[in-house]
Design a protein around this motif. Structure first.
Motif, PDB file in Angstrom:
ATOM      1  N   GLN A  43       3.555  -3.499  -3.152  1.00  0.00           N
ATOM      2  CA  GLN A  43       4.807  -4.355  -2.118  1.00  0.00           C
ATOM      3  C   GLN A  43       4.470  -5.101  -2.547  1.00  0.00           C
ATOM      4  O   GLN A  43       5.625  -5.925  -2.667  1.00  0.00           O
ATOM      5  CB  GLN A  43       3.879  -4.076  -0.120  1.00  0.00           C
ATOM      6  N   LEU A  44       3.577  -6.196  -2.643  1.00  0.00           N
ATOM      7  CA  LEU A  44       3.851  -7.522  -3.098  1.00  0.00           C
ATOM      8  C   LEU A  44       4.401  -7.297  -4.361  1.00  0.00           C
ATOM      9  O   LEU A  44       5.638  -7.839  -4.723  1.00  0.00           O
ATOM     10  CB  LEU A  44       2.464  -7.851  -3.709  1.00  0.00           C
ATOM     11  N   ASP A  67      -5.481   0.087   1.496  1.00  0.00           N
ATOM     12  CA  ASP A  67      -4.605  -0.057   1.956  1.00  0.00           C
ATOM     13  C   ASP A  67      -4.758  -2.067   1.061  1.00  0.00           C
ATOM     14  O   ASP A  67      -3.341  -2.450   1.297  1.00  0.00           O
ATOM     15  CB  ASP A  67      -4.867  -1.034   3.506  1.00  0.00           C
ATOM     16  N   SER A 118      -0.187  -2.562   0.070  1.00  0.00           N
ATOM     17  CA  SER A 118      -0.649  -4.199  -0.356  1.00  0.00           C
ATOM     18  C   SER A 118      -0.381  -4.411  -1.831  1.00  0.00           C
ATOM     19  O   SER A 118       0.548  -5.270  -1.455  1.00  0.00           O
ATOM     20  CB  SER A 118      -1.216  -4.911   1.042  1.00  0.00           C
TER      21      SER A 118
END
Length: 52
Positions: A10-11, A3, A7
């Motif tokens: 995605q950032l 995860d 994340s």
């Protein structure tokens, strides 16, 4: 993929686009700040004038 990795990916994808939007909005924000500063300066000047 963890995860945390998802994340971070995605950032890494979203941040450049969001920064670009912020940079594009800066002139409008600066214009608003300048207008507010002018308004406040005028208000201060009118409060500090001697009554005639």
């Amino acid at each position: 993929m963890s995860d945390a990795t998802a994340s971070l990916e995605q950032l890494a994808t979203e941040v450049p686009g969001k920064l670009n939007l912020l940079v594009q909005e800066l002139p409008a924000v600066q214009e608003g700040v300048d207008g507010l500063e002018t308004y406040l300066d005028e208000m201060g000047d009118s409060c500090h004038r001697s009554p005639t």
